[in-house]
Scaffold this active site. Structure first.
Site, PDB file in Angstrom:
ATOM      1  N   LYS A  26      -0.347   1.553  -4.546  1.00  0.00           N
ATOM      2  CA  LYS A  26      -2.350   1.090  -4.468  1.00  0.00           C
ATOM      3  C   LYS A  26      -2.900   2.751  -5.360  1.00  0.00           C
ATOM      4  CE  LYS A  26      -5.748   2.097  -1.011  1.00  0.00           C
ATOM      5  NZ  LYS A  26      -6.260   2.855   0.352  1.00  0.00           N
ATOM      6  N   HIS A  52      -5.924   3.356  -5.982  1.00  0.00           N
ATOM      7  CA  HIS A  52      -7.016   4.110  -5.230  1.00  0.00           C
ATOM      8  C   HIS A  52      -6.835   4.906  -3.979  1.00  0.00           C
ATOM      9  CE1 HIS A  52      -6.671  -0.613  -3.837  1.00  0.00           C
ATOM     10  NE2 HIS A  52      -7.600   0.400  -2.561  1.00  0.00           N
TER      11      HIS A  52
END
Length: 218
Positions: A103, A105
């Protein structure tokens, strides 16, 4: 056969986790039976599965606190349910799992849940090992963690198949990485269970024929 083994095989069959037919394993082998934790679909089923893993954990590891790791995707629910079952037995262990893609963010990273600290031990919970491919992938993912040790692997079924050589995939994984690999039952327990009913004769013979070619010699 021990009563808990029969109970576990009956559970796998009843939940649709244990199937017979023609399948292709992650290793590429054509197999006559399939173990798929992805077919666990209800709260009661996943709770019971976690209880079997917890029983195995307590028998093999004892009350030692480790960190459970469930490889995405099937291992995620196993890790969660096993940690719940262990907590009901008085052992509160953290768990985590990986994302298929990191991921970029929010909190970021590839792991979700508790991130092991230096010096802590990890126990991997998977559904099954055929050729050891998935465990080697997990070890590569876990290598990004600093100074943590994998203490053991727990799976539902030991397929008793060859790995890269003549030894079983589970034995090879254990020797390669230096940790034990435990299973609730093995394929010979399944054969013994099936042989109790003559209607299973064809499936029993197909599994035996498969093991004659792909079965481990040690």
């Amino acid at each position: 056969m021990e009563a808990y083994k029969r109970e576990f095989i009956q559970f796998l069959e009843g939940a649709g986790v244990l199937k017979f037919g023609d399948f292709t394993a992650k290793s590429g082998r054509k197999i006559p039976y399939f173990i798929n934790a992805g077919d666990i679909k209800t709260g009661d089923q996943i709770a019971r599965l976690g209880e079997f893993y917890a029983k195995s954990y307590l028998e093999k590891v004892g009350n030692k606190r480790t960190v459970l790791y469930g490889p995405a995707y099937k291992g995620i629910s196993i890790a969660v349910s096993s940690s719940i079952a262990l907590s009901k037995n008085g052992l509160d262990v953290p768990f985590f799992f990986n994302r298929k893609e990191a991921k970029d963010h929010g909190e970021g990273g590839v792991f979700v849940g508790y991130v092991p600290k230096e010096g802590e031990e990890i126990v991997i919970v998977e559904d099954v090992i055929t050729a050891g491919t998935a465990i080697r992938e997990s070890m590569e993912i876990l290598s990004s963690l600093k100074d943590v040790k994998v203490a053991a692997v727990f799976v539902m079924v030991d397929r008793k198949e060859k790995g890269k050589g003549e030894k079983s995939a589970m034995a090879e994984v254990g020797e390669e990485f230096g940790f034990p690999v435990y299973s609730v039952v093995d394929v010979y327990d399944i054969i013994e269970y099936l042989e109790e009913d003559e209607k299973n004769a064809e499936n029993v013979q197909r599994i035996k024929n498969y093991l004659a070619v792909n079965g481990a010699k040690a």
